[in-house]
Design a protein around this motif. Structure first.
Motif, PDB file in Angstrom:
ATOM      1  N   LEU A   1       0.798  -1.233   0.000  1.00  0.00           N
ATOM      2  CA  LEU A   1       0.000   0.000   0.000  1.00  0.00           C
ATOM      3  C   LEU A   1       0.831   1.285   0.000  1.00  0.00           C
ATOM      4  O   LEU A   1       0.312   2.348  -0.322  1.00  0.00           O
ATOM      5  CB  LEU A   1      -0.942   0.015   1.223  1.00  0.00           C
ATOM      6  CG  LEU A   1      -1.936  -1.151   1.280  1.00  0.00           C
ATOM      7  CD1 LEU A   1      -2.734  -1.101   2.575  1.00  0.00           C
ATOM      8  CD2 LEU A   1      -2.884  -1.101   0.082  1.00  0.00           C
ATOM      9  N   GLY A   2       2.119   1.158   0.368  1.00  0.00           N
ATOM     10  CA  GLY A   2       2.971   2.350   0.452  1.00  0.00           C
ATOM     11  C   GLY A   2       2.998   3.149  -0.854  1.00  0.00           C
ATOM     12  O   GLY A   2       2.775   4.376  -0.840  1.00  0.00           O
ATOM     13  N   PRO A   3       3.256   2.500  -2.020  1.00  0.00           N
ATOM     14  CA  PRO A   3       3.333   3.258  -3.277  1.00  0.00           C
ATOM     15  C   PRO A   3       2.017   3.967  -3.615  1.00  0.00           C
ATOM     16  O   PRO A   3       2.014   5.118  -4.051  1.00  0.00           O
ATOM     17  CB  PRO A   3       3.640   2.169  -4.320  1.00  0.00           C
ATOM     18  CG  PRO A   3       4.286   1.061  -3.529  1.00  0.00           C
ATOM     19  CD  PRO A   3       3.634   1.094  -2.183  1.00  0.00           C
ATOM     20  N   TRP A   4       0.902   3.276  -3.360  1.00  0.00           N
ATOM     21  CA  TRP A   4      -0.414   3.881  -3.626  1.00  0.00           C
ATOM     22  C   TRP A   4      -0.635   5.091  -2.712  1.00  0.00           C
ATOM     23  O   TRP A   4      -1.106   6.149  -3.151  1.00  0.00           O
ATOM     24  CB  TRP A   4      -1.484   2.800  -3.413  1.00  0.00           C
ATOM     25  CG  TRP A   4      -2.880   3.342  -3.348  1.00  0.00           C
ATOM     26  CD1 TRP A   4      -3.641   3.771  -4.396  1.00  0.00           C
ATOM     27  CD2 TRP A   4      -3.654   3.543  -2.164  1.00  0.00           C
ATOM     28  NE1 TRP A   4      -4.849   4.224  -3.945  1.00  0.00           N
ATOM     29  CE2 TRP A   4      -4.894   4.088  -2.566  1.00  0.00           C
ATOM     30  CE3 TRP A   4      -3.434   3.309  -0.809  1.00  0.00           C
ATOM     31  CZ2 TRP A   4      -5.893   4.410  -1.666  1.00  0.00           C
ATOM     32  CZ3 TRP A   4      -4.438   3.625   0.098  1.00  0.00           C
ATOM     33  CH2 TRP A   4      -5.655   4.168  -0.328  1.00  0.00           C
ATOM     34  N   MET A   5      -0.231   4.939  -1.451  1.00  0.00           N
ATOM     35  CA  MET A   5      -0.413   6.033  -0.495  1.00  0.00           C
ATOM     36  C   MET A   5       0.437   7.252  -0.893  1.00  0.00           C
ATOM     37  O   MET A   5       0.006   8.392  -0.760  1.00  0.00           O
ATOM     38  CB  MET A   5       0.006   5.540   0.886  1.00  0.00           C
ATOM     39  CG  MET A   5      -0.843   6.071   1.972  1.00  0.00           C
ATOM     40  SD  MET A   5      -0.719   5.000   3.386  1.00  0.00           S
ATOM     41  CE  MET A   5      -2.376   4.465   3.557  1.00  0.00           C
ATOM     42  N   ARG A   6       1.627   6.973  -1.388  1.00  0.00           N
ATOM     43  CA  ARG A   6       2.506   8.076  -1.845  1.00  0.00           C
ATOM     44  C   ARG A   6       1.824   8.858  -2.958  1.00  0.00           C
ATOM     45  O   ARG A   6       1.817  10.079  -2.976  1.00  0.00           O
ATOM     46  CB  ARG A   6       3.831   7.506  -2.386  1.00  0.00           C
ATOM     47  CG  ARG A   6       4.894   7.344  -1.340  1.00  0.00           C
ATOM     48  CD  ARG A   6       6.277   7.202  -1.968  1.00  0.00           C
ATOM     49  NE  ARG A   6       6.456   6.033  -2.806  1.00  0.00           N
ATOM     50  CZ  ARG A   6       6.636   4.799  -2.364  1.00  0.00           C
ATOM     51  NH1 ARG A   6       6.634   4.551  -1.073  1.00  0.00           N
ATOM     52  NH2 ARG A   6       6.816   3.785  -3.198  1.00  0.00           N
TER      53      ARG A   6
END
Ligand SMILES: NC(=O)c1ccc[n+]([C@@H]2O[C@H](COP(=O)([O-])OP(=O)(O)OC[C@H]3O[C@@H](n4cnc5c(N)ncnc54)[C@H](OP(=O)(O)O)[C@@H]3O)[C@@H](O)[C@H]2O)c1
Length: 326
Positions: free
Chosen positions: A251-256
């Motif tokens: 989920l980190g890349p999407w959150m970025r």
């Protein structure tokens, strides 16, 4: 030589203090007579085989039978391809991945080592490699902390945390340290401006937001971390639960992309230059390795138990005196 050995994952009770063969260096290694070795949470995790990432290279049984990665000692013998060091040199370094430091002798590659400054003891430099480099890379390289920023260190009272608090202050941040009740005064004494007792308060639910969160014991959801970050803030997970690692990866890349908040894993690169930089900060009085307790080699199990039970403030160091090991 004497060493602390284990052949299966378990509690400190399974560790044995015994005679084993002295290692022989290859052409690319030096043999070091160990003077001091510090204890890290990674040793505790490697002993227990938990979290699961501690079993990399040895799913059912440990790949290496001697733990201990942050070593300091004297070069006893240098392989033929070694250029930087010679017998008698006093060195220190991080051999995480190979380990073997809870012993009277250990082999190491040249690129893992730096010369010990004369102004520091073997115990002090043994406290530096893993913990201080995690902190430096988290605060300076990746965190890019600027004066006046709000920085939160989760797990601030342990090995890496005590360096991180001091470094964040050194770079001018306003620092919040999170740890258990018994360590809060200790965190203030290191320079923390604010402290949070994790047994009483969840820092992701109190409405405060930070420019940087360095998390040494991550176990929450990425949504909780996102809530605690300012716009464009950065969060780095150093250690913690496998569930949180997967969430950050997924989920980190999407959150970025959607929030501009940067939530990532910190993959620390062992680096002698960073270790030397910390010794320079020590020499100018900016950073001090905080050593809670010292133990002889045969008491590595007690040291690991003390760390695992959550008592350690800063670092624990094993002093390897061969006269005590007979
Ligand atoms: N990412 C990488 O490349 C990399 C490289 C090397 C190591 N590591 C990892 O980095 C971590 C470094 O830890 P360390 O050596 O600094 O550990 P440490 O010395 O054990 O310190 C951890 C601190 O966190 C506290 N703590 C425990 N649970 C907490 C919670 N829920 N909230 C806040 N604080 C809590 C502990 O206190 P109490 O338990 O007393 O409460 C302790 O003071 C390890 O997990 C290691 O595996 C990562």
């Amino acid at each position: 030589m004497k060493a602390i050995v284990y052949t299966r994952y378990g509690s400190p009770d399974i560790l044995q203090f015994k005679e084993v063969a002295k290692p022989t260096p290859t052409d690319d290694e030096v043999l070091i007579k160990v003077q001091a070795v510090s204890v890290n949470r990674s040793d505790w995790e490697g002993l227990r085989g938990k979290p699961l990432y501690a079993r990399i290279g040895g799913l059912l049984k440990p790949r290496h039978h001697i733990l201990g990665s942050d070593i300091a000692g004297r070069v006893e013998m240098a392989g033929r391809n070694i250029r930087q060091f010679q017998p008698g040199d006093e060195v220190f370094g991080d051999i995480l991945g190979r380990n073997g430091g809870f012993a009277e002798y250990v082999c190491a590659r040249e690129r893992a080592l730096a010369l010990k400054p004369a102004s520091m003891t073997f115990e002090e430099v043994a406290a530096i490699p893993q913990a201080a480099v995690i902190a430096l890379q988290g605060i300076r390289e990746k965190g890019q902390v600027q004066p006046g920023q709000q920085v939160l260190i989760n797990g601030a009272g342990g090995g890496a945390g005590t360096f991180a608090v001091q470094l964040a202050k050194f770079y001018g941040a306003e620092v919040t340290g999170v740890d258990n009740t018994s360590k809060l005064d200790f965190l203030r004494s290191l320079g923390a401006d604010h402290v949070i007792d994790y047994t009483q308060e969840d820092f992701t639910k109190n409405g405060n937001q930070y420019d940087l969160i360095l998390d040494l014991v991550a176990h929450r959801s990425v949504f909780a971390y996102q809530r605690a970050l300012r716009p464009n803030g950065r969060y780095f997970m150093v250690g913690g639960s496998v569930a949180t690692i997967f969430q950050i990866l997924l989920l980190g890349p999407w959150m970025r992309r959607t929030t501009g908040k940067n939530i990532r894993l910190l993959a620390v690169q062992p680096n002698p230059k960073d270790m030397v930089y910390i010794t320079e900060l020590y020499e100018t009085g900016k950073v001090v390795p905080v050593i809670d307790r010292r133990y002889p080699l045969r008491e590595v199990p007690e040291a690991l138990r003390y760390l695992g039970e959550g008592h350690a403030r800063g670092k624990l160091v094993i002093t390897v005196d061969q006269n005590e090991n007979t």
